[in-house]
Design an enzyme around this catalytic site. Structure first.
Site, PDB file in Angstrom:
ATOM      1  N   SER A  36      36.026  46.632  44.999  1.00 49.88           N
ATOM      2  CA  SER A  36      35.916  45.634  43.932  1.00 49.88           C
ATOM      3  C   SER A  36      37.193  45.647  43.119  1.00 49.88           C
ATOM      4  O   SER A  36      38.042  46.529  43.269  1.00 49.88           O
ATOM      5  CB  SER A  36      34.715  45.940  43.019  1.00 49.88           C
ATOM      6  OG  SER A  36      34.945  47.146  42.302  1.00 49.88           O
TER       7      SER A  36
ATOM      8  N   GLY B  70      39.858  44.163  43.292  1.00 55.57           N
ATOM      9  CA  GLY B  70      41.110  44.141  44.020  1.00 55.57           C
ATOM     10  C   GLY B  70      41.519  45.445  44.672  1.00 55.57           C
ATOM     11  O   GLY B  70      42.568  45.516  45.321  1.00 55.57           O
TER      12      GLY B  70
ATOM     13  N   GLU C 152      31.190  33.594  43.753  1.00 52.88           N
ATOM     14  CA  GLU C 152      32.593  33.175  43.782  1.00 52.88           C
ATOM     15  C   GLU C 152      32.813  32.143  44.884  1.00 52.88           C
ATOM     16  O   GLU C 152      32.342  32.318  46.013  1.00 52.88           O
ATOM     17  CB  GLU C 152      33.501  34.378  44.013  1.00 52.88           C
ATOM     18  CG  GLU C 152      33.438  35.412  42.896  1.00 52.88           C
ATOM     19  CD  GLU C 152      34.364  36.582  43.167  1.00 52.88           C
ATOM     20  OE1 GLU C 152      35.589  36.359  43.282  1.00 52.88           O
ATOM     21  OE2 GLU C 152      33.859  37.714  43.302  1.00 52.88           O
TER      22      GLU C 152
ATOM     23  N   GLU D 124      32.293  35.166  47.787  1.00 49.87           N
ATOM     24  CA  GLU D 124      31.569  36.418  47.607  1.00 49.87           C
ATOM     25  C   GLU D 124      30.464  36.218  46.577  1.00 49.87           C
ATOM     26  O   GLU D 124      30.439  35.223  45.859  1.00 49.87           O
ATOM     27  CB  GLU D 124      32.505  37.542  47.135  1.00 49.87           C
ATOM     28  CG  GLU D 124      33.583  37.924  48.134  1.00 49.87           C
ATOM     29  CD  GLU D 124      34.467  39.061  47.632  1.00 49.87           C
ATOM     30  OE1 GLU D 124      34.173  39.614  46.549  1.00 49.87           O
ATOM     31  OE2 GLU D 124      35.443  39.403  48.315  1.00 49.87           O
TER      32      GLU D 124
ATOM     33  N   ASP E  87      33.065  40.366  36.153  1.00 49.17           N
ATOM     34  CA  ASP E  87      34.135  40.589  35.186  1.00 49.17           C
ATOM     35  C   ASP E  87      34.691  39.278  34.628  1.00 49.17           C
ATOM     36  O   ASP E  87      34.972  39.178  33.431  1.00 49.17           O
ATOM     37  CB  ASP E  87      35.254  41.456  35.773  1.00 49.17           C
ATOM     38  CG  ASP E  87      35.766  40.976  37.128  1.00 49.17           C
ATOM     39  OD1 ASP E  87      35.356  39.888  37.577  1.00 49.17           O
ATOM     40  OD2 ASP E  87      36.582  41.710  37.732  1.00 49.17           O
ATOM     41  N   THR E  88      34.799  38.228  35.455  1.00 52.28           N
ATOM     42  CA  THR E  88      35.282  36.949  34.938  1.00 52.28           C
ATOM     43  C   THR E  88      34.315  36.360  33.914  1.00 52.28           C
ATOM     44  O   THR E  88      34.706  35.535  33.086  1.00 52.28           O
ATOM     45  CB  THR E  88      35.489  35.939  36.081  1.00 52.28           C
ATOM     46  OG1 THR E  88      34.234  35.664  36.710  1.00 52.28           O
ATOM     47  CG2 THR E  88      36.465  36.462  37.115  1.00 52.28           C
TER      48      THR E  88
ATOM     49  N   ARG F  21      41.997  48.346  33.457  1.00 54.59           N
ATOM     50  CA  ARG F  21      41.553  47.377  32.465  1.00 54.59           C
ATOM     51  C   ARG F  21      40.838  48.123  31.347  1.00 54.59           C
ATOM     52  O   ARG F  21      39.794  48.738  31.556  1.00 54.59           O
ATOM     53  CB  ARG F  21      40.620  46.359  33.126  1.00 54.59           C
ATOM     54  CG  ARG F  21      40.235  45.199  32.249  1.00 54.59           C
ATOM     55  CD  ARG F  21      39.558  44.113  33.063  1.00 54.59           C
ATOM     56  NE  ARG F  21      38.339  44.558  33.697  1.00 54.59           N
ATOM     57  CZ  ARG F  21      37.945  44.199  34.907  1.00 54.59           C
ATOM     58  NH1 ARG F  21      38.698  43.404  35.635  1.00 54.59           N
ATOM     59  NH2 ARG F  21      36.813  44.637  35.414  1.00 54.59           N
TER      60      ARG F  21
END
Length: 395
Positions: free
Chosen positions: A160, A162, A267, A279, A286-287, A364
């Protein structure tokens, strides 16, 4: 009739989170607003959700025996997976024994593994997707690169944010893409998916809530990623009526197939009026952190309501909004943020600092949120706030 007892008593309703990052922290807070007793689990101490939960456990959640021991000790009413790296076969066993896994153990199993969810979407449901091949060995990987062609995207089937993801631009990049995939996956090396590069105008997350009253779609969220990791998102992403209807149809089909109650982050890639499924995550996305300022009920509040069996009669959208991830690079045991008074000097700007205890590489550590008259103005506002934020690495 939904009943919730007093926390820390014999009548408490207990939720156990498998994963205690920033998304789990917000879910914890929302569950506690309903008087739920929350137990946070993660692979390291003092993870964000642990800082606000009633109690916590540190464990490798890929260790099925250890995961079972913690769950049998706590006897939660709800088991809420919040990360990919979980021994999902153990969750399936526990569900058969009577435990309630959110949204379902099978949904967790399929979506924690890109192979399972892609086969469900493309091969069983017939949803439109990019070209893809799976590869478990280097030989299979080279064959997949040759068949799909370059450029293509390479991802571990379990990862996840990336991690382990790369773009293989030419055949000469295959060595590096394979190395990245084997070192960056959540469960270590292993099988990968090779996806054909999709030409698209933009990509969206369509947050979809399955609850006791049916299915609710939130306004589509546009986002920008760097190496597969979210950096900015905005709501609402402009779309044609035809594309939006197709996106909602795809989201309904995939979430119905997964079943259970909760929020799903679906997504998709959009080119004109055409939509491709990418996906799905059976949990807050998170978005979707932008919903903490764009709506009266954030994605976390909606997840809490849904998993508790509570109704969601309406979601009020406040207007164009944006979020920007605060990503810190370095090797540190702590980070000190500065200049917050200037960051928050404009109206309709908010900040969330996650409280993560260390940084190795890039991580993050927070998110900035803003509202304005248009998405473009909201994005500009959140960029201005980000430019004012300062931080110091503590070794």
């Amino acid at each position: 009739m939904v009943k919730i007892g007093t926390p820390l008593t014999k009548v408490a309703k207990k939720a156990l989170l498998c994963g205690s990052g920033e998304l789990g922290k917000e879910v914890t807070l929302e569950l506690q607003r309903y008087g739920v007793e929350v137990i946070a689990c993660d692979r390291y101490e003092n993870a964000p959700a642990m800082q606000v939960a009633h109690r916590s456990h540190v464990l490798n959640m890929l260790d099925g025996q250890r995961l079972r021991e913690v769950i049998e000790l706590e006897k939660p009413d709800l088991i809420i997976p919040e990360v990919e790296a979980i021994a999902t076969p153990t969750l399936i066993e526990l569900e058969k024994e009577g435990y309630n896994v959110i949204p379902t153990a099978n949904a967790a199993f399929l979506t924690m593994n890109r192979k399972g969810i892609r086969q469900l979407a493309a091969e069983k449901l017939g949803l439109p997707t990019s070209k893809y091949r799976f590869a478990a060995t280097r030989e299979e990987f080279d064959a997949a690169i040759k068949e799909i062609g370059t450029p293509c995207v390479v991802k571990p089937i379990m990862s996840s944010s990336g991690h382990g993801q790369s773009v293989c631009k030419t055949p000469a990049d295959a060595d590096n893409s394979w190395k990245i995939s084997q070192e960056g996956g959540r469960a270590g090396g292993g099988e990968v998916i090779v996806e054909g590069f999709v030409k698209f105008d933009y990509e969206i997350t369509l947050l979809t809530v399955r609850h006791s009253g049916g299915t609710t779609f939130l306004n589509p969220i546009g986002h920008h990623q760097v190496d597969g990791d979210y950096r900015e998102s905005w709501q609402a992403q402009p779309m044609s009526e035809k594309a939006l209807a197709q996106a909602q149809d795809i989201a309904k089909k995939i979430t119905d197939a997964l079943g259970g109650y909760g929020i799903f982050g679906v997504e998709m890639f959009i080119e004109g009026d055409n939509v491709l499924f990418s996906e799905v995550s059976p949990r807050p996305h998170d978005t979707g952190m932008v919903t903490m300022i764009s709506q009266d009920l954030s994605e976390f509040a909606l997840h809490a309501r849904a998993v508790l069996g509570l109704p969601i009669p309406k979601v009020n959208f406040y207007g164009p909004s944006a979020s920007k991830a605060i990503v810190v690079e370095g090797d540190a045991s702590a980070v000190e943020f500065e200049n917050l008074d200037e960051v928050l000097s404009e109206s309709d700007v908010q900040i969330r600092l996650f409280g993560k205890p260390f940084v190795k590489g890039h991580r993050r550590l927070g998110v900035l949120l803003a509202k304005d008259e248009t998405v473009e103005k909201a994005l500009a506002k959140v960029e201005r706030a980000y430019a004012k934020l300062k931080w110091t690495i503590v070794k």
